[in-house]
Design a protein around this motif. Structure first.
Motif, mmCIF file in Angstrom:
data_model
loop_
_atom_site.group_PDB
_atom_site.id
_atom_site.type_symbol
_atom_site.label_atom_id
_atom_site.label_comp_id
_atom_site.label_asym_id
_atom_site.label_seq_id
_atom_site.Cartn_x
_atom_site.Cartn_y
_atom_site.Cartn_z
ATOM 1 N N PRO A 305 0.827 -1.212 0.000
ATOM 2 C CA PRO A 305 0.000 0.000 0.000
ATOM 3 C C PRO A 305 0.860 1.261 0.000
ATOM 4 O O PRO A 305 1.407 1.657 1.020
ATOM 5 N N LEU A 306 0.937 1.933 -1.138
ATOM 6 C CA LEU A 306 1.797 3.107 -1.288
ATOM 7 C C LEU A 306 1.028 4.422 -1.213
ATOM 8 O O LEU A 306 1.641 5.489 -1.270
ATOM 9 N N GLY A 307 -0.280 4.365 -1.097
ATOM 10 C CA GLY A 307 -1.077 5.587 -0.996
ATOM 11 C C GLY A 307 -2.181 5.430 0.026
ATOM 12 O O GLY A 307 -2.766 4.344 0.159
ATOM 13 N N LEU A 308 -2.472 6.511 0.768
ATOM 14 C CA LEU A 308 -3.505 6.457 1.796
ATOM 15 C C LEU A 308 -3.996 7.881 2.050
ATOM 16 O O LEU A 308 -3.196 8.802 2.239
ATOM 17 N N THR A 309 -5.305 8.079 2.048
ATOM 18 C CA THR A 309 -5.858 9.400 2.338
ATOM 19 C C THR A 309 -7.257 9.254 2.913
ATOM 20 O O THR A 309 -7.937 8.242 2.683
ATOM 21 N N ILE A 310 -7.678 10.247 3.667
ATOM 22 C CA ILE A 310 -9.050 10.334 4.148
ATOM 23 C C ILE A 310 -9.694 11.516 3.449
ATOM 24 O O ILE A 310 -9.248 12.660 3.592
#
Length: 592
Positions: A305-310
């Motif tokens: 997992p290289l991207g994460l946002t809320i």
């Protein structure tokens, strides 16, 4: 056709290569119709910038980072003290945007991350050296390095193991949380060498921002360390830190989410499969209390997992690299299992394609939470954010996602839990690693070649200056030896190993495993096209001789001259690089 001004050139990157004259205009801010005196001055300056042009051209051709480190060192020396960078228009479906691209680093390996503090852009190099670009576009060193224990790694025998790649050992992501009017806590996720294994660590340091000056006010401290300490793999490369994930996002005042990759421990490339193991933190989305250090598994079944946002509506979006194909955009829901390493839309690396061995139904994602969008073929998605609607009002219900292999920024149009479409905005030759939104809504994107791409809404800035002036690159401390290795300090075989890791290791293994290409350990002296179960082209399969150093050198520099019709792509490597790689491969051992 001017670079980044014509939409057709963005749609078909292979059909419309960037011209070097256009790159020159982009680098030095070519003024067009100005006075003759200014033209003369810029013409003289162009001589000094020859190294820049060559370096950029080589990078766009995707030559191995380790093979062009000398070019990059010269590039840094020849970039002018002031980089005059124009804002260039780019047409997209819903916005005309402007992009300005400047060099901010001299590293020659992939990786790095961004964060924002007080309007300043913090930059972490792949091995954790911190610097920042202030609001006046001046680069500064932060005199601070993430505590990865690379000094201990250098002293360990593992450092020189052929199956260990120090470029896979990285600082992964930054997250800045404001704690006062001028103070921040900076969190970093990173690999740390621990003697017999590698820790996945979230660390913290306090910063103070005053008058565009950023300085640390504490030393680093550990907030959380994943369980277990990551052991050396028992197949293929010994440590695959590039599959660590690492992205972080704040969830509440006291908690952050940390996406942890499986480090290629998937039951196929290693005998252990960790992503669904409840006793193991690898391959999980972790909810971490930053006040107490307590953690729990928020979701499981992740690969890289290289991207994460809320998003503003509270939805949690994650981007994930699949195997060959099957890159995912996931809507993360507490308690869900996302299926890795059982199901995937991807395949096993190699040709011809083979089904992922644990997936009972090829091309399906049965029994587990499916992605909301998947990319086939792979684009290598990285960071993802929700853009600021004040700057980009027409993207108010969209996400922006970077990609490495695609050299593309994607606009992901969302509709509730669904992604309706993915609009590509191509930036040829730029592997887009990280993206952040600035306080005023502009975007900053980090590319793997040491470039920073600044993006704004063209319609809102027509009356603003149409160029920026970036200063201070030459004042930054030099990259670490691992971030910009010097071929002159190595033997021929050591240079060959470095070139191999930079140019060949993504496709070819050294431990007998089949990847996109066949394994190359013990290849010198082995019959051509002799690896069982690999689908060679007819051109190679029809040969009946054995690989020699000379034949391998010819094949690396010009595959078609050895086997006309081979599927081996052009490498872009010269004879010096090919000779060193062949010499290194002769030292490896494998089945004959």
């Amino acid at each position: 056709m001017d670079w980044l001004t014509d939409r057709s050139s963005l749609k078909e990157k292979s059909a419309y290569p960037i011209r070097r004259t256009d790159r020159f205009r982009a680098i030095v801010g070519w003024p067009g119709k100005r006075t003759k005196g200014i033209l003369v001055v810029l013409a003289l300056a162009s001589v000094a910038l020859l190294g820049v042009i060559v370096g950029m051209w080589l990078q766009r051709k995707d030559l191995p980072s380790r093979a062009i480190s000398a070019v990059h060192r010269k590039l840094i020396q020849t970039i002018p003290l002031t980089q005059v960078v124009p804002w260039r228009d780019v047409n997209t479906n819903l916005h005309v945007i402007q992009v300005a691209i400047a060099r901010i680093s001299g590293v020659t390996i992939d990786g790095g991350s961004l964060a924002e503090v007080g309007g300043n852009i913090l930059i972490a190099s792949p091995h954790g050296q911190l610097s920042y670009l202030d609001a006046r576009y001046q680069l500064h060193s932060l005199d601070l390095r993430v505590p990865m224990n690379i000094e201990g790694l250098r002293k360990d025998p593992l450092y020189k193991q052929p199956l260990f790649n120090v470029a896979f050992f990285r600082t992964h992501a930054l997250l800045a949380i404001r704690t006062g009017a001028n103070s921040y806590d900076l969190y970093a996720s990173f690999n740390r060498f621990a003697g017999t294994c590698f820790e996945f660590v979230v660390g913290k340091v306090s910063l103070e921002v005053n008058d565009e000056i950023v300085r640390p006010t504490s030393s680093w401290s550990d907030v959380w360390t994943a369980n277990p300490c990551v052991p050396l793999k028992d197949r293929g490369y010994l440590f695959v830190g590039i599959q660590s994930g690492g992205r972080m996002v704040r969830r509440t005042d006291d908690t952050i989410l940390v996406a942890v990759g499986d480090h290629q421990m998937d039951g196929f490339y290693d005998s252990r499969a960790v992503s669904m193991d409840p006793t193991n933190d690898l391959g999980k989305l972790i909810e971490l209390n930053i006040k107490t250090g307590a953690s729990r598994h928020f979701a499981v079944g992740l690969r890289n997992p290289l991207g994460l946002t809320i998003a503003p509506d509270g939805r949690i979006w994650e981007t994930e690299n699949g195997p060959q194909g099957g890159d995912e955009v996931n809507l993360m829901i507490e308690g869900r299992n996302y299926g890795w390493p059982i199901v995937t839309y991807g395949m096993v690396y190699g040709y011809p394609p083979k089904n992922w061995p644990f997936n009972p139904r090829p091309g399906r994602h049965d029994g587990y939470t499916r992605p909301r969008f998947a990319f086939v073929p792979s684009v290598a998605p990285t960071s993802i954010i929700a853009p600021d609607p004040r700057e980009f009002p027409n993207w108010s219900d969209s996400l922006l996602m970077c990609s490495l292999r695609g050299n593309t920024l994607y606009v992901l149009k969302t509709d509730g839990d669904d992604i309706v479409y993915a609009e590509p905005i191509h930036f040829d030759g730029y592997r887009l690693r990280d993206i952040i939104s600035m306080p005023d809504g502009r975007l900053a994107i980090l590319a793997d070649d040491g470039s920073l791409l600044l993006v704004r809404n063209a319609e809102m800035h027509r009356k603003d200056a149409q160029h920026i002036e970036v200063r201070g690159l030459s004042s930054l401390p030099p990259p670490s030896p691992e971030e910009a290795p010097s071929p002159s300090a190595m033997t021929t075989e050591e240079r060959g190993h470095a070139y191999f890791l930079g140019a060949c290791a993504n496709c070819h293994g050294l431990a007998g495993e089949i990847g996109i290409g066949p394994p190359l350990n013990g290849v010198i002296g082995r019959r051509v096209a002799a690896v069982p179960d690999f689908g060679y082209s007819a051109a190679l399969a029809s040969r009946h001789d054995a690989w020699t150093e000379s034949l391998m050198k010819r094949f690396i520099t010009n595959p078609q001259s050895v086997a006309h019709g081979t599927r081996m792509p052009e490498t872009g490597l010269g004879e010096v690089h090919a000779e060193a790689i062949a010499a290194y491969l002769k030292t490896t051992r494998g089945p004959k």
